[in-house]
Write a protein that holds these residues in place. Structure first.
Motif, PDB file in Angstrom:
ATOM      1  N   VAL A  51      33.522  -8.364 -41.399  1.00  0.00           N
ATOM      2  CA  VAL A  51      34.690  -7.728 -42.023  1.00  0.00           C
ATOM      3  C   VAL A  51      34.939  -8.222 -43.449  1.00  0.00           C
ATOM      4  O   VAL A  51      35.796  -7.711 -44.146  1.00  0.00           O
ATOM      5  N   ILE A  75      42.289  -6.530 -37.161  1.00  0.00           N
ATOM      6  CA  ILE A  75      40.931  -6.397 -36.624  1.00  0.00           C
ATOM      7  C   ILE A  75      40.791  -7.435 -35.521  1.00  0.00           C
ATOM      8  O   ILE A  75      40.913  -8.640 -35.765  1.00  0.00           O
ATOM      9  N   TRP A  96      35.149  -1.337 -37.050  1.00  0.00           N
ATOM     10  CA  TRP A  96      34.931  -1.590 -38.474  1.00  0.00           C
ATOM     11  C   TRP A  96      33.530  -1.133 -38.891  1.00  0.00           C
ATOM     12  O   TRP A  96      32.542  -1.471 -38.246  1.00  0.00           O
TER      13      TRP A  96
END
Length: 658
Positions: A195, A279, A491
């Motif tokens: 990420v 996330i 993601w």
């Protein structure tokens, strides 16, 4: 079979004082005729649009809702569509931190955070103090270039500073992600590396179970590997631990930041309902952890629904949940601030320095909701402590249990040893939805061994292999409608992985992967994950059925059962951790087998029983049945880093070969 006699029934006074009862009255004033939870749930799925509108209004969600409620593509199922085509409240604009800090205007001097750790450190933060620290950290983040859509990571224990950092990040419309410091550096890099965070929050060390753990080496390794990190903020949490100003990126110390800025009004960046907020990560025990993206609007709306209606959390309540920053229950717990509740936080081992640590805190903080895991309750039951004999739990109204199956006998234990007049809510959902599919209702009776109700707004059902709904039979937990807290996607995934993870098993239906029974009480009994269901002789056996019997034995601390392929059939292997390292002899093995045969069936009796020093679990304490099953069948375990004690897998492999 489920019981027909409740183990607890709420009083009429409690029903009438509940948020859920008031919500029903609120709906009925608009022309509906709702008499009980069942009719409320049916209305919530029959008129989903109106239900979520009413949740927004009743829970006083702050933000612009917009005139148009649903986008045209609200539930484009039946064939593959990218996750972005599922749109909730497409005109809405809101901010997560703004919703969580709104009570600061009403009660600035009340306690917002009550913190305690195993070393005896206690801190209390008022709402005003919390806002001041968030303001300062927001200024530092802006100075370091953090903007809407940027990712900021926390490698932290559950501290007040962790809450402050997350609120500061989300106030800017940025995205927060976190793991706990018991994760190894490789596990952290595997998650954060996907990420690419711009800023990293970390600390110099922590204490667990009486031992100090320095994080200097881990922090250096992680920062070196994450090339995206431009700034680091370190919290000096461990006494005597050395902070490290040698980090390559721009480095700051938490206390210095708080001292060098003046608090001012927090400016909240409102973002679209479906924009990313958190996330979260799958356990990673079957491959690279999935990066599950949750929206700001879906999280705010669903958490307030669960907290206020299902858990009956009210302003000034004291809410405790034992969790870490690596588990979705951390996100769930922090969101209780939006209901005006006080966060009661404990960092450390729940059984250190003694088994009463959490109950001492519950008494001192006057905890009204106590959240924990079935595993903790199991350990507590085997200890000499009886909480209601040693502590005043008058303020305690609700006990929530999640993380694993809460067995029928544990319901008896809670009402006997903790409190007789208590709403016991066994809840279940997961990281996938950052919430629950089944949970509690303060106006409904509690039946032994059952999760009480399906979540409002969720068309939860149980399917057989043909995709047909069934009752009083075991099957797959599914959800047949769209809901705002379903992930906006994974993601950097165009949507295919997301679709295959949840929507590929049954047409137009979310498949959750739990082996369950929907009872005639409209409650839910859980048996375990469906991908680890045992199948000796073609008979489906949930692992929870075995654990419920075996873990009750005084000489058993914990256990794990898996299926091993044998020809065209499957046989059960049982691994047990004995109490105080007691020797597992033939007599004890025979005792276990006879108990399973008598209490369950001959099919439940394991082919072999092995003693192990510890049971393999994930970092969040969940059994890693699939990894053990892979070892038992000579398969490679793909991601050992996701397991808290992977060396136990090697022990198991040696035992099987012996």
């Amino acid at each position: 079979m489920p019981n027909n006699t409740p183990i607890w029934t709420p009083s009429q006074q409690r029903i009438e004082e509940s948020n859920l009862h008031q919500f029903i009255q609120h709906i009925n004033m608009q022309g509906e005729v709702i008499e009980d939870y069942e009719s409320l749930h049916q209305w919530s799925i029959d008129d989903t649009k109106q239900f979520w509108l009413e949740i927004w209004q009743y829970c006083d969600v702050i933000g612009y809702r917009g005139e148009c409620i649903f986008g045209e593509g609200i539930a484009k199922w039946g064939e593959f569509y990218p996750a972005r085509d599922t749109i909730w409240f497409p005109q809405a604009q809101l901010n997560y931190a703004e919703n969580l800090l709104s009570f600061a205007f009403q009660q600035p001097s009340e306690v917002a955070i009550w913190f305690n750790n195993e070393a005896g450190k206690t801190q209390q933060f008022s709402w005003q103090q919390l806002c001041d620290q968030v303001s300062v950290m927001q200024q530092w983040l802006k100075q370091n270039g953090v903007e809407q859509g940027d990712v900021v990571a926390g490698y932290l224990p559950y501290l007040p500073e962790s809450v402050v950092a997350m609120l500061a990040v989300t106030s800017l419309g940025a995205i927060w992600t976190s793991t706990s410091p018991d994760f190894g550096s490789d596990s952290v890099i595997e998650r954060f590396g996907q990420v690419k965070p711009k800023v990293l929050f970390c600390c110099n060390g922590y204490q667990f179970n009486g031992k100090n753990f320095s994080l200097k080496e881990k922090n250096n390794t992680i920062i070196d590997a994450l090339k995206s990190v431009e700034s680091v903020c370190e919290i000096a949490y461990m006494d005597g631990g050395n902070s490290d100003s040698e980090y390559q990126p721009h480095y700051s110390e938490w206390d210095s930041i708080q001292a060098n800025y003046l608090p001012r009004g927090i400016r909240y960046q409102r973002i679209a309902f479906n924009d990313p907020l958190f996330i979260l990560y799958s356990s990673g025990t079957t491959g690279k952890p999935k990066c599950i993206v949750h929206s700001v609007g879906g999280t705010v709306l669903n958490h307030q629904k669960e907290h206020q209606l299902h858990c009956d959390i009210q302003p000034l309540d004291r809410v405790f949940y034992y969790t870490t920053c690596g588990w979705m229950m951390w996100n769930w717990h922090v969101s209780t601030l939006a209901s005006g509740a006080t966060l009661v936080i404990y960092d450390g081992s729940p059984m250190y320095p003694s088994a009463d640590s959490l109950w001492r805190l519950a008494q001192e903080a006057k905890v009204s909701l106590f959240g924990t895991s079935a595993k903790y309750l199991q350990a507590l039951e085997k200890s000499p402590l009886i909480p209601n004999e040693s502590y005043n739990l008058e303020a305690l109204k609700t006990l929530c249990s999640t993380g694993s199956v809460l067995y029928s006998t544990q319901f008896d234990y809670v009402y006997r040893a903790i409190k007789s007049d208590l709403h016991l809510a066994s809840i279940s959902g997961g990281t996938d939805i950052c919430g629950c599919f089944v949970l509690g209702s303060p106006i409904n009776p509690v039946y032994q061994g059952e999760c009480q109700v399906k979540g409002l707004g969720l068309d939860v059902a149980v399917f057989n292999p043909e995709g047909e709904p069934i009752t009083d039979q075991r099957g797959e937990l599914v959800c047949r409608n769209s809901f705002p807290n379903q992930p906006v996607g994974f993601w950097q995934d165009a949507g295919e992985k997301y679709h295959n993870a949840y929507w590929n098993r049954y047409s137009n239906t979310w498949h959750h992967g739990d082996d369950v029974t929907l009872t005639h009480n409209d409650g839910m009994i859980f048996y375990g994950r469906s991908d680890t269901t045992l199948n000796p002789g073609g008979v489906r056996i949930g692992t929870a059925e075995i654990y419920q019997q075996v873990n009750q034995l005084d000489y058993i601390q914990d256990s794990i059962a898996v299926g091993q392929t044998h020809g065209e059939d499957e046989r059960i292997l049982l691994f047990v951790q004995t109490t105080n390292n007691q020797v597992l002899n033939e007599a004890l093995c025979e005792d276990i087998k006879q108990r399973l045969k008598a209490k369950c069936s001959p099919r439940h009796v394991p082919w072999k029983i092995f003693a192990v020093s510890d049971i393999p679990r994930t970092k969040s304490g969940k059994l890693v049945e699939l990894a053990v099953k892979q070892v038992a069948n000579g398969q490679e375990v793909v991601n050992r880093e996701a397991i808290a004690n992977p060396e136990r897998l090697d022990d198991i492999a040696l035992l099987i070969k012996a």
